[in-house]
Each structure stands twice: as C-alpha cells, then as structure tokens.
Design a protein around this motif. Sequence first.
Motif, PDB file in Angstrom:
ATOM      1  N   ALA A 246     -10.529   1.864   3.372  1.00 20.02           N
ATOM      2  CA  ALA A 246     -11.273   2.198   2.160  1.00 20.02           C
ATOM      3  C   ALA A 246     -12.676   2.683   2.466  1.00 20.02           C
ATOM      4  O   ALA A 246     -13.293   3.367   1.649  1.00 20.02           O
ATOM      5  N   ASP A 247     -13.198   2.370   3.648  1.00 21.78           N
ATOM      6  CA  ASP A 247     -14.607   2.640   3.939  1.00 21.78           C
ATOM      7  C   ASP A 247     -14.784   3.321   5.296  1.00 21.78           C
ATOM      8  O   ASP A 247     -13.921   3.251   6.163  1.00 21.78           O
ATOM      9  N   GLU A 248     -15.918   3.965   5.438  1.00 24.91           N
ATOM     10  CA  GLU A 248     -16.263   4.701   6.656  1.00 24.91           C
ATOM     11  C   GLU A 248     -16.332   3.784   7.883  1.00 24.91           C
ATOM     12  O   GLU A 248     -16.005   4.187   8.997  1.00 24.91           O
ATOM     13  N   GLU A 249     -16.733   2.559   7.693  1.00 23.33           N
ATOM     14  CA  GLU A 249     -16.863   1.605   8.796  1.00 23.33           C
ATOM     15  C   GLU A 249     -15.511   1.056   9.238  1.00 23.33           C
ATOM     16  O   GLU A 249     -15.423   0.318  10.219  1.00 23.33           O
ATOM     17  N   ARG A 250     -14.464   1.374   8.498  1.00 25.37           N
ATOM     18  CA  ARG A 250     -13.103   0.915   8.764  1.00 25.37           C
ATOM     19  C   ARG A 250     -13.032  -0.614   8.790  1.00 25.37           C
ATOM     20  O   ARG A 250     -12.400  -1.218   9.647  1.00 25.37           O
ATOM     21  N   SER A 251     -13.651  -1.224   7.789  1.00 25.77           N
ATOM     22  CA  SER A 251     -13.631  -2.687   7.688  1.00 25.77           C
ATOM     23  C   SER A 251     -12.686  -3.181   6.595  1.00 25.77           C
ATOM     24  O   SER A 251     -12.366  -4.367   6.557  1.00 25.77           O
ATOM     25  N   VAL A 252     -12.246  -2.270   5.697  1.00 21.00           N
ATOM     26  CA  VAL A 252     -11.342  -2.659   4.603  1.00 21.00           C
ATOM     27  C   VAL A 252     -10.042  -1.876   4.742  1.00 21.00           C
ATOM     28  O   VAL A 252      -9.932  -0.739   4.266  1.00 21.00           O
ATOM     29  N   PRO A 253      -9.024  -2.465   5.416  1.00 18.18           N
ATOM     30  CA  PRO A 253      -7.748  -1.758   5.566  1.00 18.18           C
ATOM     31  C   PRO A 253      -7.019  -1.663   4.235  1.00 18.18           C
ATOM     32  O   PRO A 253      -7.063  -2.582   3.421  1.00 18.18           O
ATOM     33  N   LEU A 254      -6.348  -0.518   4.018  1.00 23.61           N
ATOM     34  CA  LEU A 254      -5.574  -0.294   2.797  1.00 23.61           C
ATOM     35  C   LEU A 254      -4.074  -0.301   3.077  1.00 23.61           C
ATOM     36  O   LEU A 254      -3.314  -1.024   2.462  1.00 23.61           O
ATOM     37  N   PHE A 255      -3.659   0.554   3.988  1.00 29.25           N
ATOM     38  CA  PHE A 255      -2.255   0.687   4.362  1.00 29.25           C
ATOM     39  C   PHE A 255      -2.197   1.504   5.635  1.00 29.25           C
ATOM     40  O   PHE A 255      -3.209   2.059   6.074  1.00 29.25           O
ATOM     41  N   GLY A 256      -1.028   1.577   6.244  1.00 33.49           N
ATOM     42  CA  GLY A 256      -0.903   2.349   7.472  1.00 33.49           C
ATOM     43  C   GLY A 256       0.546   2.599   7.817  1.00 33.49           C
ATOM     44  O   GLY A 256       1.452   2.201   7.093  1.00 33.49           O
ATOM     45  N   PHE A 257       0.747   3.272   8.943  1.00 32.77           N
ATOM     46  CA  PHE A 257       2.107   3.484   9.437  1.00 32.77           C
ATOM     47  C   PHE A 257       2.135   3.309  10.938  1.00 32.77           C
ATOM     48  O   PHE A 257       1.137   3.533  11.623  1.00 32.77           O
ATOM     49  N   LYS A 258       3.296   2.856  11.415  1.00 33.81           N
ATOM     50  CA  LYS A 258       3.457   2.569  12.836  1.00 33.81           C
ATOM     51  C   LYS A 258       4.882   2.892  13.252  1.00 33.81           C
ATOM     52  O   LYS A 258       5.833   2.597  12.527  1.00 33.81           O
ATOM     53  N   ALA A 259       5.017   3.494  14.437  1.00 35.42           N
ATOM     54  CA  ALA A 259       6.343   3.815  14.969  1.00 35.42           C
ATOM     55  C   ALA A 259       7.085   2.528  15.303  1.00 35.42           C
ATOM     56  O   ALA A 259       6.505   1.578  15.819  1.00 35.42           O
ATOM     57  N   ARG A 260       8.371   2.522  14.987  1.00 40.38           N
ATOM     58  CA  ARG A 260       9.198   1.353  15.330  1.00 40.38           C
ATOM     59  C   ARG A 260       9.433   1.252  16.823  1.00 40.38           C
ATOM     60  O   ARG A 260       9.652   0.168  17.351  1.00 40.38           O
ATOM     61  N   SER A 261       9.435   2.407  17.499  1.00 39.12           N
ATOM     62  CA  SER A 261       9.723   2.414  18.931  1.00 39.12           C
ATOM     63  C   SER A 261       8.715   3.275  19.661  1.00 39.12           C
ATOM     64  O   SER A 261       7.976   4.048  19.059  1.00 39.12           O
ATOM     65  N   VAL A 262       8.715   3.156  20.965  1.00 39.57           N
ATOM     66  CA  VAL A 262       7.813   3.944  21.797  1.00 39.57           C
ATOM     67  C   VAL A 262       8.309   5.370  21.923  1.00 39.57           C
ATOM     68  O   VAL A 262       7.536   6.308  21.941  1.00 39.57           O
TER      69      VAL A 262
END
Length: 186
Positions: free
Chosen positions: A52-68
């Motif tokens: 939510a913020d420039e300092e990246r202190s308030v996470p909202l959501f994200g995505f991550k690969a299940r595998s390498v």
Amino acid sequence: MDDAEFQSAERFEVRQRFTMMVNRYEVWTSGQRVAIAQQKRMAFREQVMLYADEERSVPLFGFKARSVVDLGATYDVTAADGAPVGWFRKDFAQSFLRSTWHLGQPGLGECVGRERSQAVAIARRVLDSFPWPYHFDFQTPDGRPVMSVERRFGLRDHYDVTVSDPSIDRRLACAMAVGLDALQAR
C-alpha cells in the motif's frame, strides 16, 4: 481507497518504474495509486508482493510460483495474511505462436486469456526488441468476458486493465497484469 471501492473498480493502470536492480510497478485507479509492487530480477523462485505504501511496510497481496521450474509454473495469488485469492499460469504449449494464460478463483472457475492479434504475437517474436503493444482478453469457458489487459505503445511498460466481470477479485486482476509484464517474455 477502501477495500469495497477497490473491489468495485472497473479500470486500472499498471505502470512500470525504471530501476536498475528490480522491476517496480505502480497500480492506479480513479487517479489514485493503490499498490506498489517490486520483483527481484534473477530470483530463484518468482515472487512479487504488492504494498500500500512506498516504504513497502503495508503488504496488500502478492503472487508466488508454486515451483522453481518456470515453464508452465502456476502462480498462487494470496492476500496479505496468506489467504488464497486465486491463481494464474502461462500455457507454454499454446503460447508458442500466441501467448495464452489461464487464471482462476473460487466461484469464477478457470478463465483463458489470449493475445488478441495473431499478427502482433508473431511480430513480437520476430522483432523482440521493439516495444510492441499487445492486448489480452480473458474469458470464461462459455465465452463471457472477464477482463482485458492492454499494453500501450511506448518505451516504458504501461498497461490498461479493464474488468468486465464484477465477480473477479481485483487483487487477482492486478496480479495478472503485473505478472504479464514480469513473466510474459519467459
């Protein structure tokens, strides 16, 4: 912007910001910046968090690969607390001539997004260094439009996201748009 207003937004812009070591993205709607994303280049396992913020202190959501392994990897989209939102993946086999992505969320089912223009898709592969605009349309299996993502023509990556189906979680729509830029060339 509160969550209800964010979830009812029909249009977003995703803008890439130039930095040397990371890919940075800003998500805008109704003239407000609603999220900032950062992706490490050359990461062992792809993961992008939106804040939510420039300092990246308030996470909202994200995505991550299940595998390498990146070919055909599935990316899980989660809320800040880790709760599942949805997923997306590139269809490696169908993307040979025209990039194809699948996305899904509970209650929506699996949707397919393809580049609209076969000619642009082929030209992008032949003239790789030219900043081609492209357009993805995502649809349900019965052909109902869900969302579209359009890359504008220009040197900086800039995407217009239009949400057609009010039931799609906007976090999934935004993650897919960022993912298109971050993962499309792979």
